[in-house]
Design an enzyme around this catalytic site. Structure first.
Site, short mmCIF file in Angstrom:
data_model
loop_
_atom_site.label_atom_id
_atom_site.label_comp_id
_atom_site.label_asym_id
_atom_site.label_seq_id
_atom_site.Cartn_x
_atom_site.Cartn_y
_atom_site.Cartn_z
N TYR A 145 5.95 -4.12 -0.63
CA TYR A 145 4.85 -3.36 -0.02
C TYR A 145 4.10 -2.57 -1.11
O TYR A 145 4.72 -1.74 -1.79
CB TYR A 145 5.48 -2.43 1.03
CG TYR A 145 4.65 -1.27 1.52
CD1 TYR A 145 3.38 -1.46 2.04
CD2 TYR A 145 5.19 0.03 1.51
CE1 TYR A 145 2.65 -0.38 2.52
CE2 TYR A 145 4.47 1.11 2.00
CZ TYR A 145 3.19 0.90 2.48
OH TYR A 145 2.48 1.96 2.96
N ASP A 230 14.74 0.18 4.13
CA ASP A 230 13.57 0.58 4.91
C ASP A 230 13.48 -0.39 6.09
O ASP A 230 13.13 -1.56 5.91
CB ASP A 230 12.33 0.53 4.01
CG ASP A 230 11.05 0.93 4.73
OD1 ASP A 230 11.00 0.83 5.98
OD2 ASP A 230 10.08 1.34 4.06
N ILE A 232 11.61 -0.21 8.88
CA ILE A 232 10.43 0.15 9.67
C ILE A 232 9.99 -1.00 10.60
O ILE A 232 9.39 -0.76 11.63
CB ILE A 232 9.29 0.62 8.73
CG1 ILE A 232 8.10 1.16 9.50
CG2 ILE A 232 8.83 -0.47 7.80
CD1 ILE A 232 7.04 1.84 8.63
N LYS A 272 5.21 0.94 13.23
CA LYS A 272 5.07 -0.51 13.43
C LYS A 272 5.63 -0.95 14.79
O LYS A 272 4.96 -1.65 15.53
CB LYS A 272 5.80 -1.28 12.32
CG LYS A 272 5.51 -0.77 10.92
CD LYS A 272 4.06 -0.94 10.52
CE LYS A 272 3.79 -0.31 9.16
NZ LYS A 272 2.40 -0.42 8.73
C1 LIG Z 1 7.79 -1.26 4.28
C2 LIG Z 1 6.95 -0.08 4.65
N1 LIG Z 1 7.46 1.16 4.47
C3 LIG Z 1 6.75 2.25 4.78
C4 LIG Z 1 5.47 2.16 5.29
C5 LIG Z 1 4.72 3.42 5.64
O1 LIG Z 1 4.76 3.64 7.02
P1 LIG Z 1 4.38 5.01 7.75
O2 LIG Z 1 3.08 4.75 8.45
O3 LIG Z 1 5.46 5.25 8.75
O4 LIG Z 1 4.29 6.07 6.75
C6 LIG Z 1 4.90 0.90 5.51
C7 LIG Z 1 3.54 0.77 6.05
O5 LIG Z 1 2.91 -0.25 6.00
C8 LIG Z 1 5.67 -0.25 5.19
O6 LIG Z 1 5.19 -1.48 5.36
#
Ligand SMILES: Cc1ncc(COP(=O)(O)O)c(C=O)c1O
Length: 468
Positions: A145, A230, A232, A272
């Site tokens: 990312y 992570d 998410i 997400k």
């Molecule tokens: C792998 C990953 N980590 C963290 C984030 C950041 O997310 P947040 O909107 O919760 O700060 C993203 C956002 O695209 C992501 O893809």
């Protein structure tokens, strides 16, 4: 005279990456069906807009929480004054239960081990602050990312060392790649404090296998370092193999009784899975009480507002709602992913087989003029300016092979996605007819492939300290 600090102006933020430049171009000429039908379609934004109707219908049926009310009475004053940085207990309970539900209730989480943060961005940065000194390193599998350069490095001074993963094994993490990254860090005089993975992966849209997770746990055990997972995108897994959280593997290996247990940390967010990046709700989950205490102290810099916590504690406590939401959202994501994959296939473009996420990892190597990152940039510019699609080039995700692109599919209507696929298909026909792609020798690996600038920068950092 200098007006800004070195920190504010240094380039480790990554704002000059094509990932962000594509967004700028999109802002200047955004597609709108009526107002600007020839504008750029945004396919570089990992947003989930597919299940808003489910959230909206819940809000309509449950108007109290959004109206600052409990049992018909206003709790406005209570929420306005709330400032305990441990967070609302009801919300933390609802959030850990939601996380467990996403993992099929095969693991459970203790709210006392959770720290609330303003999104995963803040969670990742906070963990860097808590676990590493400036100049120490975390190993990250590539492609990764692009926001991590900002989130992990910029304010903390922590370095990222890539674990090079390649298409030869569908970008899976191997022991050789892990050891090579560890060695590379040592060669650069960087002390390695841990490994950070995204599971499911952004940008690959794939989940880590049990064997990769086992490998990671063995690696961090041997080296005595941390593992940040992570997760998410954990709720976006729409087809098999299903999602396996690192916590499950730790439990299966009975690691809860060993010292490695305290060195594994999970990052989560509702940006997400629920499609709420604007609400700024994230969390760190750690088994280590000291990490929890340090992160709680730091959480003052990025708390989640009390009305957001109150609203979401009501939403996530509604188990009937969460059960239906999780499965319906996954079904919709699966349909969308399928629509993009099939559409690209008709244009002669293939994708890495994926089972999660809000994007596909698309192989356009055969459309490059040569097997170089210069050619990737050339193709990317054509796609942004001529085809008018903002997609993210693999180089912005630090991929080491030119020709891969991340293409998002969940931040637009089906109709817009259809149009985007049509534009790309027409482009491929014209591009190929004009002989712009390298002729049928795409399998030959060119020796002219260049390493991206940032890899060279990391390698040369000892000789060029100002470049950092
Ligand atoms: C792998 C990953 N980590 C963290 C984030 C950041 O997310 P947040 O909107 O919760 O700060 C993203 C956002 O695209 C992501 O893809």
């Amino acid at each position: 005279m200098r007006h800004l600090s070195t920190k504010a102006t240094c380039n480790s933020h990554g704002q000059d990456s094509s990932y962000f430049l594509g967004w700028e171009e999109y802002e200047k000429n955004s597609y709108d069906k009526v107002q600007n039908p020839k504008g750029i379609i945004q396919m570089g934004l990992a947003e989930n807009q597919l299940s808003f109707d489910l959230l909206e219908s819940w809000l309509e049926k449950n108007p109290e929480p959004a109206g600052f009310k409990r049992d018909g009475k206003s709790i406005f004053r209570e929420l306005a004054l709330f400032q305990d940085y441990h967070g609302l207990p009801a919300f933390k309970k609802a959030l850990v239960e939601f996380m467990a539900e996403i993992r099929g209730n095969r693991v459970s989480f203790d709210p006392n081990h959770m720290v609330l943060t303003a999104g995963a961005t803040s969670a990742n940065e906070t963990l860097m602050f808590c676990l590493a000194e400036p100049g120490e390193a975390f190993l990250l599998p590539t492609p990764y990312y692009p926001g991590f350069d900002r989130d992990l490095k910029w304010r903390t001074g922590v370095e990222i060392v890539p674990i090079h993963c390649t298409s030869s094994n569908d970008f899976q993490i191997t022991e050789t790649a892990l050891e090579a990254a560890y060695y590379e860090a040592q060669q650069c005089n960087l002390r390695v404090k841990g490994v950070l993975v995204t599971n499911p992966s952004n940008p690959l849209g794939t989940t880590l296998s049990r064997s990769e997770l086992n490998l990671l746990i063995s690696f961090i055990t041997t080296k005595g370092i941390h593992l940040i997972s992570d997760e998410i995108y954990s709720g976006t897994v729409f087809s098999s193999p299903g999602f396996v959280s690192v916590m499950e593997v730790l439990k299966d290996r009975n690691c809860d009784k060993s010292e490695v247990w305290d060195r594994v940390h999970i990052v989560y967010s509702l940006s997400k899975d629920l499609g709420l990046p604007g609400f700024r709700v994230g969390a760190i989950y750690s088994n280590d009480d000291m990490v929890v205490a340090a992160a709680t102290k730091m959480s003052s810099f990025g708390l989640v507002s009390s009305q957001t916590q109150y609203l979401l504690s009501a939403l996530l406590s509604d188990k009937k709602f969460t059960k239906n939401y999780i499965s319906e959202n996954q079904k919709r994501l699966k349909n969308r992913q399928n629509m993009l994959v099939m559409g690209l296939k008709r244009a002669g473009i293939s994708c890495l087989k994926s089972n999660a996420g809000l994007f596909c990892w698309v192989n356009m190597r055969h459309l490059l003029r040569s097997d170089t990152f210069e050619a990737e940039m050339e193709l990317w510019k054509k796609i942004v300016y001529d085809v008018r699609l903002n997609i993210s080039p693999g180089s912005s995700c630090h991929c080491t092979e030119p020709g891969w692109f991340r293409v998002c599919f969940a931040n637009m209507t089906e109709e817009t996605l259809d149009l985007a696929i049509k534009r790309l298909k027409d482009f491929v026909v014209e591009h190929t007819a004009n002989g712009h792609s390298k002729s049928n020798n795409s399998s030959k690996k060119s020796k002219r492939k260049l390493l991206p600038k940032w890899v060279l920068r990391l390698r040369d950092r000892d000789h060029e300290p100002d470049e950092r």
